[in-house]
Scaffold this active site. Structure first.
Site, PDB file in Angstrom:
ATOM      1  N   ILE A 147       0.840  -1.201   0.000  1.00 48.27           N
ATOM      2  CA  ILE A 147       0.000   0.000   0.000  1.00 48.27           C
ATOM      3  C   ILE A 147       0.874   1.249   0.000  1.00 48.27           C
ATOM      4  O   ILE A 147       1.747   1.398   0.866  1.00 48.27           O
ATOM      5  CB  ILE A 147      -0.926   0.002   1.232  1.00 48.27           C
ATOM      6  CG1 ILE A 147      -1.920  -1.176   1.158  1.00 48.27           C
ATOM      7  CG2 ILE A 147      -1.685   1.317   1.340  1.00 48.27           C
ATOM      8  CD1 ILE A 147      -2.765  -1.368   2.402  1.00 48.27           C
ATOM      9  N   CYS A 148       0.630   2.135  -0.979  1.00 48.37           N
ATOM     10  CA  CYS A 148       1.309   3.438  -1.070  1.00 48.37           C
ATOM     11  C   CYS A 148       2.831   3.214  -1.079  1.00 48.37           C
ATOM     12  O   CYS A 148       3.334   2.498  -1.929  1.00 48.37           O
ATOM     13  CB  CYS A 148       0.837   4.338   0.071  1.00 48.37           C
ATOM     14  SG  CYS A 148       1.400   6.032  -0.066  1.00 48.37           S
ATOM     15  N   GLN A 149       3.555   3.802  -0.142  1.00 47.25           N
ATOM     16  CA  GLN A 149       5.000   3.595  -0.104  1.00 47.25           C
ATOM     17  C   GLN A 149       5.333   2.116   0.145  1.00 47.25           C
ATOM     18  O   GLN A 149       6.315   1.599  -0.392  1.00 47.25           O
ATOM     19  CB  GLN A 149       5.603   4.459   1.010  1.00 47.25           C
ATOM     20  CG  GLN A 149       7.102   4.364   1.139  1.00 47.25           C
ATOM     21  CD  GLN A 149       7.598   5.050   2.404  1.00 47.25           C
ATOM     22  OE1 GLN A 149       6.883   5.131   3.409  1.00 47.25           O
ATOM     23  NE2 GLN A 149       8.812   5.573   2.364  1.00 47.25           N
ATOM     24  N   GLY A 151       3.704  -0.178  -1.088  1.00 48.07           N
ATOM     25  CA  GLY A 151       3.556  -0.752  -2.419  1.00 48.07           C
ATOM     26  C   GLY A 151       4.841  -0.608  -3.213  1.00 48.07           C
ATOM     27  O   GLY A 151       5.264  -1.537  -3.914  1.00 48.07           O
ATOM     28  N   MET A 171      -1.699  -1.244  -4.065  1.00 48.11           N
ATOM     29  CA  MET A 171      -2.812  -0.318  -3.795  1.00 48.11           C
ATOM     30  C   MET A 171      -2.265   1.095  -3.676  1.00 48.11           C
ATOM     31  O   MET A 171      -1.318   1.328  -2.916  1.00 48.11           O
ATOM     32  CB  MET A 171      -3.507  -0.685  -2.472  1.00 48.11           C
ATOM     33  CG  MET A 171      -4.655  -1.656  -2.625  1.00 48.11           C
ATOM     34  SD  MET A 171      -5.436  -2.040  -1.034  1.00 48.11           S
ATOM     35  CE  MET A 171      -6.577  -0.672  -0.849  1.00 48.11           C
TER      36      MET A 171
END
Lengths: 356, 337
Positions: A147-149, A151, A171
């Site tokens: 997720i985000c970083q 990810g 994500m």
């Protein structure tokens, strides 16, 4: 009355009186509230390395999925966003559908963690957690959800160890950091990151939060709290509001060296796109991502613009690539009503088709 | 001027709540970040209650409400926290140790350093020079923010003008405040994505870091006089520990691999067999030609090389969630995978 305003003294008095009533009711609401709690799903610690802990989450029924999902969240906020409360929990939604869910909790780095590098986060922590799960489940490869970083870290790990990642889910993950609408990247590009980290050591949480709020300063510094007056007499809504406030501001400091590497390689040099991204001296190339990929991005994301995520489509080496374009924002993708319906179901169905 | 009531109501509430324990953080935010703005907007609205006016009148009144300052500056005042201190706040915090240095530093800036104390002089010079650069960067940033504020007020006026026709008028302070927020955010978004802002912000951050680093060098030296551990030596120790841990982990991993060799696997396809799109993207590198992707070592593969790339249209199809009901899990899906 001629002019853009049709406001009378009577309506002003009514506004003030309405506010007064809200504030009076708010006193009762706030007096009757304890500090908000978060995290609703039972969990147990299954692995630890320093401050980093791997939790297994337990649903009401045993998991039916053979291959577990490892969730790697960003470093800049706490991972309980994926299990915030009973009616806003990605974890709960996945468990209800039979998935076996593990989440890495990065903890709160202190000054002794200042020299943790991207290699530590990617190889030592994600790799360590993933190897633990491979051994515990007797599997060659497991599912990784970043997720985000987190990810971006997952992309790095999966590029370096594609044989250990069965399916990759990204994500709201930034891939192309230099899209025209990326404010954070624009602000970062002329900062002397070496000077910043050498001076500060770890990057303070307040500095990070201030930066995120500055993306929409009037909405997030002012309008949001004006709106809070509307819900002062609604205990449930205030609990939700304060829970979100806690999550937003309960942020860890950023380990200096990892921040230095991440900022320079991605925000400044956009190395997923331009090439040459490195973790622990080994080159990361997204062309090595040959496993099935589900890329979920948010259409109204002000932190990771959709185009920043969509770039994965052309850069990855997988022929089994799927996108979910979610109608919402960077946070709504976990906590909105729509997200509870769409996101876990999409992930579950996508994994089920690739379970053989 | 204006109608009393809202500010007084909010202030009274804050005083009352301030006496309660446990809610200080959100309420402090509420008071500093919003109630002041909202009460100010109410006073502006009250000036035009029951009388004719124009969009320009309202926008001017809003601009004048800041008494010569500008709204973006007002919004960001009072934000405190590690790493957020303005120079005045930082100097205030560091005053006990820096008080005696200011005059000295200014003087030292005007002369070359030499002799036995030249190193001390140079540290003071660096601090003074950093201080000047920081002030310049602050001025440049403030000028840019003032421009953004002007643009925001101009956009506010335009939005107000759109609401002058009967039936579209603004009927509440909240709606007026929201209109201002829309205008201010539009102006901000445009400015914040510009190269000018990137430069001004970069200069500001870099100047503050140089100033802190210069002050830290003096602090480090002062701590040494008293025999106190300073940041430099702690950092050295932490770096050594982190490096030792990393070395140890690599050795353990090698030992584990010797003890438990990985199962034999079919050789991984060469990176050149990565799909054309990925190779095409690699070729897009604007500055330096990117080397073809390659595994660091012959990594095991779980599957043979992918066949030719599917049609781009099929591949890029955006998945839409079919089911609109959450939590339904069919028996097929519940089967153990």
């Amino acid at each position: 009355m001629i002019g853009p305003l049709n406001i009378t003294f009577e309506s002003l008095a009514e506004d003030t009186d309405r506010l007064r009533r809200k504030l009076v009711a708010g006193m009762d609401t706030l007096r009757g509230m304890d500090d908000v709690e978060f995290g609703v799903t039972p969990r147990e610690e299954v692995w630890r390395d320093g401050k980093v802990v791997l939790y297994r989450f337990r649903g009401e029924a045993a998991p039916t999925a053979r291959v577990p999902i490892l969730i790697s969240y960003a470093l800049v906020n706490r991972p309980y966003m994926v299990d915030l409360q009973a009616d806003r929990s990605l974890v709960k939604g996945l468990l209800a559908r039979g998935e076996d869910v593990y989440v890495i909790d990065w903890g709160y780095p202190d000054r002794s963690d200042r020299y943790l590098t991207m290699e530590d986060y990617v190889e030592r922590f994600i790799g360590g957690a993933l190897d633990h799960l491979r051994a515990a489940h007797g599997l060659d490869a497991i599912n990784l959800l970043g997720i985000c970083q987190g990810g971006a870290f997952s992309l790095c790990y999966a590029s370096l160890h594609p044989e250990k990642v069965k399916n990759l889910i990204a994500m709201v993950t930034p891939v192309d950091f230099h899209t025209a609408d990326n404010m954070l990247s624009n602000w970062n590009r002329e900062i002397d990151v070496d000077l910043l980290v050498d001076t500060l050591g770890n990057v303070p949480a307040d500095m990070m939060n201030f930066t995120y709020l500055m993306l929409k300063p009037w909405r997030l510094f002012a309008q949001k709290y004006v709106g809070m007056a509307d819900i002062l007499d609604d205990r449930k809504a205030m609990e939700d509001f304060l829970r979100m406030e806690k999550w937003i501001f309960d942020s860890p400091d950023q380990a200096g060296e990892a921040f230095r590497e991440f900022s320079k390689q991605f925000f400044q040099e956009n190395r997923f796109v331009t090439g040459g991204a490195k973790v622990g001296g080994r080159e990361v190339h997204l062309g090595m991502l040959d496993m099935p990929i589900l890329n979920i991005y948010a259409e109204q994301d002000h932190l990771v613009p959709p185009d920043a995520s969509r770039a994965l489509r052309e850069l990855c080496g997988s022929d089994d690539y799927t996108e979910l374009s979610f109608k919402g924002g960077h946070i709504g993708i976990y906590v909105s009503g729509r997200a509870q319906k769409e996101v876990p179901q999409t992930i579950h169905e996508w994994l089920a088709k690739r379970a053989r | 001027m204006g109608m009393p009531g809202m500010r007084e109501t909010l202030d009274a509430w804050m005083r009352q709540v301030g006496a309660q324990a446990g809610f200080s953080a959100p309420l402090e935010h509420f008071n500093r970040q919003s109630s002041d703005w909202y009460a100010q907007m109410q006073q502006v609205a009250a000036r035009f209650a029951g009388r004719d006016h124009s969009a320009r009148d309202v926008a001017s009144a809003w601009r004048d409400a800041f008494g010569g300052d500008h709204p973006f500056s007002g919004l960001l005042d009072g934000m405190r926290g590690p790493g957020l201190e303005s120079v005045s706040q930082w100097m205030e915090a560091a005053a006990p140790s820096l008080q005696g240095l200011r005059a000295e530093a200014a003087a030292a800036l005007r002369m070359p350093a030499f002799g036995f104390t030249r190193e001390h002089q140079e540290r003071l010079q660096a601090l003074a020079q950093a201080q000047l650069r920081w002030q310049e960067a602050q001025r440049a940033y403030a000028a840019l923010m003032a421009e953004v504020s002007r643009d925001a007020i101009s956009r506010f006026e335009s939005k107000l003008a759109e609401r002058e026709e009967p039936g579209r008028q603004i009927g509440s302070v909240r709606a007026l405040f929201d209109l201002w927020v829309d205008a201010a955010e539009e102006a901000w978004a445009e400015a914040a994505l510009s190269p000018e802002y990137r430069h001004a912000f970069g200069e500001l951050v870099n100047a503050q870091m140089r100033q802190r680093a210069a002050a830290q060098a003096i602090g480090e030296q002062a701590a040494g006089m008293y025999g106190w551990p300073a940041r430099g030596e702690l950092d050295s120790a932490h770096r050594k520990i982190a490096e030792l841990e990393r070395q140890l982990r690599r050795m353990q991993r090698r030992d584990d691999e010797v003890a438990q060799p990985a199962p034999a696997a079919t050789p991984r396809p060469a990176a050149a067999s990565a799909k054309p799109a990925a190779r095409k993207a690699a070729a897009k590198k604007p500055v330096v030609a990117k080397a073809a992707p390659r595994p660091a070592k012959a990594a095991p593969a779980r599957k043979p090389a992918a066949p030719a790339k599917k049609a781009a249209a099929a591949k890029s199809a955006v998945k839409k969630t079919v089911k609109k009901t959450a939590g339904k899990t069919g028996s097929a899906a519940r089967k153990r995978r």
